[in-house]
Design a protein around this motif. Structure first.
Motif, PDB file in Angstrom:
ATOM      1  N   TRP A 169     -10.371   6.737 -18.196  1.00  0.00           N
ATOM      2  CA  TRP A 169      -9.181   6.888 -17.898  1.00  0.00           C
ATOM      3  C   TRP A 169      -8.388   5.450 -17.521  1.00  0.00           C
ATOM      4  O   TRP A 169      -8.379   4.592 -17.642  1.00  0.00           O
ATOM      5  N   PRO A 170      -6.773   5.313 -17.576  1.00  0.00           N
ATOM      6  CA  PRO A 170      -5.968   5.116 -18.015  1.00  0.00           C
ATOM      7  C   PRO A 170      -6.274   4.033 -16.262  1.00  0.00           C
ATOM      8  O   PRO A 170      -6.730   4.131 -15.015  1.00  0.00           O
ATOM      9  N   GLU A 171      -6.717   2.349 -16.922  1.00  0.00           N
ATOM     10  CA  GLU A 171      -6.144   1.418 -15.719  1.00  0.00           C
ATOM     11  C   GLU A 171      -4.887   0.927 -15.028  1.00  0.00           C
ATOM     12  O   GLU A 171      -3.798   0.951 -16.167  1.00  0.00           O
ATOM     13  N   THR A 172      -4.584   0.960 -13.944  1.00  0.00           N
ATOM     14  CA  THR A 172      -3.198   0.336 -13.875  1.00  0.00           C
ATOM     15  C   THR A 172      -3.781  -0.647 -12.205  1.00  0.00           C
ATOM     16  O   THR A 172      -4.202  -0.436 -12.439  1.00  0.00           O
ATOM     17  N   ARG A 173      -2.839  -1.193 -12.402  1.00  0.00           N
ATOM     18  CA  ARG A 173      -2.615  -2.305 -11.051  1.00  0.00           C
ATOM     19  C   ARG A 173      -2.775  -2.147  -9.784  1.00  0.00           C
ATOM     20  O   ARG A 173      -2.005  -1.086  -9.774  1.00  0.00           O
ATOM     21  N   TYR A 174      -2.692  -2.342  -8.713  1.00  0.00           N
ATOM     22  CA  TYR A 174      -2.916  -2.114  -7.425  1.00  0.00           C
ATOM     23  C   TYR A 174      -1.294  -1.977  -7.287  1.00  0.00           C
ATOM     24  O   TYR A 174      -1.223  -0.903  -6.345  1.00  0.00           O
ATOM     25  N   SER A 175      -0.053  -2.741  -7.094  1.00  0.00           N
ATOM     26  CA  SER A 175       0.792  -2.482  -7.140  1.00  0.00           C
ATOM     27  C   SER A 175       1.592  -1.229  -8.140  1.00  0.00           C
ATOM     28  O   SER A 175       3.206  -1.273  -7.963  1.00  0.00           O
ATOM     29  N   ASP A 176       0.657  -1.120  -8.986  1.00  0.00           N
ATOM     30  CA  ASP A 176       2.059   0.143 -10.363  1.00  0.00           C
ATOM     31  C   ASP A 176       2.463   1.343  -9.873  1.00  0.00           C
ATOM     32  O   ASP A 176       1.692   1.358  -8.112  1.00  0.00           O
ATOM     33  N   ASN A 198       0.898  -1.023  -0.322  1.00  0.00           N
ATOM     34  CA  ASN A 198      -0.171   0.169   0.031  1.00  0.00           C
ATOM     35  C   ASN A 198       0.795   1.109   0.168  1.00  0.00           C
ATOM     36  O   ASN A 198       0.093   2.262  -0.594  1.00  0.00           O
ATOM     37  N   GLY A 199       1.943   1.392   0.074  1.00  0.00           N
ATOM     38  CA  GLY A 199       3.193   2.393   0.559  1.00  0.00           C
ATOM     39  C   GLY A 199       3.113   3.844  -0.735  1.00  0.00           C
ATOM     40  O   GLY A 199       1.675   4.438  -0.675  1.00  0.00           O
ATOM     41  N   GLN A 200       3.859   3.337  -1.732  1.00  0.00           N
ATOM     42  CA  GLN A 200       3.349   4.660  -2.629  1.00  0.00           C
ATOM     43  C   GLN A 200       3.267   3.711  -3.739  1.00  0.00           C
ATOM     44  O   GLN A 200       3.543   4.368  -4.619  1.00  0.00           O
ATOM     45  N   SER A 201       2.375   2.871  -3.740  1.00  0.00           N
ATOM     46  CA  SER A 201       1.904   1.972  -4.673  1.00  0.00           C
ATOM     47  C   SER A 201      -0.002   2.909  -5.069  1.00  0.00           C
ATOM     48  O   SER A 201      -0.038   3.448  -4.669  1.00  0.00           O
ATOM     49  N   CYS A 202       0.454   2.896  -6.021  1.00  0.00           N
ATOM     50  CA  CYS A 202      -1.065   2.884  -6.708  1.00  0.00           C
ATOM     51  C   CYS A 202      -2.875   2.270  -5.542  1.00  0.00           C
ATOM     52  O   CYS A 202      -3.747   3.220  -5.642  1.00  0.00           O
ATOM     53  N   ALA A 203      -2.688   1.313  -5.242  1.00  0.00           N
ATOM     54  CA  ALA A 203      -2.849   1.217  -3.659  1.00  0.00           C
ATOM     55  C   ALA A 203      -4.166   2.486  -2.611  1.00  0.00           C
ATOM     56  O   ALA A 203      -4.407   2.444  -2.149  1.00  0.00           O
ATOM     57  N   GLY A 204      -2.491   2.840  -2.539  1.00  0.00           N
ATOM     58  CA  GLY A 204      -2.546   4.069  -1.771  1.00  0.00           C
ATOM     59  C   GLY A 204      -2.937   5.122  -2.216  1.00  0.00           C
ATOM     60  O   GLY A 204      -2.888   5.999  -1.151  1.00  0.00           O
ATOM     61  N   TRP A 212      -6.259   7.071  -7.064  1.00  0.00           N
ATOM     62  CA  TRP A 212      -6.439   5.783  -7.925  1.00  0.00           C
ATOM     63  C   TRP A 212      -8.218   5.442  -7.398  1.00  0.00           C
ATOM     64  O   TRP A 212      -7.990   5.393  -6.423  1.00  0.00           O
ATOM     65  N   ASN A 213      -8.746   4.867  -8.697  1.00  0.00           N
ATOM     66  CA  ASN A 213     -10.181   4.593  -8.261  1.00  0.00           C
ATOM     67  C   ASN A 213     -10.616   2.741  -7.714  1.00  0.00           C
ATOM     68  O   ASN A 213     -11.258   2.872  -8.825  1.00  0.00           O
ATOM     69  N   GLY A 214     -10.058   2.612  -7.257  1.00  0.00           N
ATOM     70  CA  GLY A 214     -10.191   1.043  -6.593  1.00  0.00           C
ATOM     71  C   GLY A 214      -9.607   1.153  -5.240  1.00  0.00           C
ATOM     72  O   GLY A 214     -10.375   1.295  -4.484  1.00  0.00           O
ATOM     73  N   GLU A 215      -9.804  -0.613  -4.859  1.00  0.00           N
ATOM     74  CA  GLU A 215      -9.510  -0.591  -3.437  1.00  0.00           C
ATOM     75  C   GLU A 215      -8.715  -1.027  -3.170  1.00  0.00           C
ATOM     76  O   GLU A 215      -8.129  -2.352  -3.864  1.00  0.00           O
ATOM     77  N   ALA A 216      -8.308  -0.340  -1.774  1.00  0.00           N
ATOM     78  CA  ALA A 216      -6.761  -0.595  -1.326  1.00  0.00           C
ATOM     79  C   ALA A 216      -6.681  -2.278  -1.650  1.00  0.00           C
ATOM     80  O   ALA A 216      -4.999  -2.605  -1.061  1.00  0.00           O
ATOM     81  N   ASP A 217      -7.498  -2.653  -0.365  1.00  0.00           N
ATOM     82  CA  ASP A 217      -7.450  -4.088  -0.098  1.00  0.00           C
ATOM     83  C   ASP A 217      -7.571  -5.114  -1.461  1.00  0.00           C
ATOM     84  O   ASP A 217      -6.757  -6.405  -1.660  1.00  0.00           O
ATOM     85  N   ALA A 218      -7.866  -4.678  -2.301  1.00  0.00           N
ATOM     86  CA  ALA A 218      -7.808  -5.595  -3.445  1.00  0.00           C
ATOM     87  C   ALA A 218      -6.682  -5.971  -3.857  1.00  0.00           C
ATOM     88  O   ALA A 218      -5.511  -5.048  -4.595  1.00  0.00           O
ATOM     89  N   LYS A 219      -6.058  -7.044  -3.779  1.00  0.00           N
ATOM     90  CA  LYS A 219      -4.439  -7.585  -4.779  1.00  0.00           C
ATOM     91  C   LYS A 219      -5.028  -8.001  -5.860  1.00  0.00           C
ATOM     92  O   LYS A 219      -3.775  -9.121  -6.339  1.00  0.00           O
ATOM     93  N   TRP A 220      -5.670  -7.712  -6.961  1.00  0.00           N
ATOM     94  CA  TRP A 220      -5.718  -8.130  -8.181  1.00  0.00           C
ATOM     95  C   TRP A 220      -6.512  -7.325  -8.660  1.00  0.00           C
ATOM     96  O   TRP A 220      -6.983  -6.291  -8.038  1.00  0.00           O
ATOM     97  N   GLY A 221      -6.628  -7.552 -10.459  1.00  0.00           N
ATOM     98  CA  GLY A 221      -7.386  -6.172 -10.972  1.00  0.00           C
ATOM     99  C   GLY A 221      -6.636  -5.444 -11.604  1.00  0.00           C
ATOM    100  O   GLY A 221      -5.663  -4.880 -11.173  1.00  0.00           O
TER     101      GLY A 221
END
Length: 64
Positions: free
Chosen positions: A48-55, A2-8, A12-21
């Motif tokens: 909008w561009p799609e990114t992964r949670y870890s990008d 969750n650090g400085q990745s898209c998930a945090g 980012w319009n996504g779920e922070a705990d989603a580890k996929w998609g």
């Protein structure tokens, strides 16, 4: 992760705990693309561009 990745990231319009998609990155305006499907009312769609949670992109901002 969750650090400085898209998930945090604030943008980012996504779920922070989603580890996929993928999810949408909304740091910039959506992009316009021609649409060839005749069932749509418009010949252009916006997405909008799609990114992964870890990008990451270097413009990360923490969620409040």
């Amino acid at each position: 992760m969750n650090g400085q990745s898209c998930a945090g990231c604030l943008f980012w319009n996504g779920e922070a705990d989603a580890k996929w998609g993928d999810a949408e990155c909304r740091i910039r305006a959506p992009r316009a693309y021609p649409q060839s499907d005749p069932s749509y009312a418009s010949s252009v769609i916006t997405v909008w561009p799609e990114t992964r949670y870890s990008d990451w992109c270097g413009e990360w901002r923490a969620k409040p």
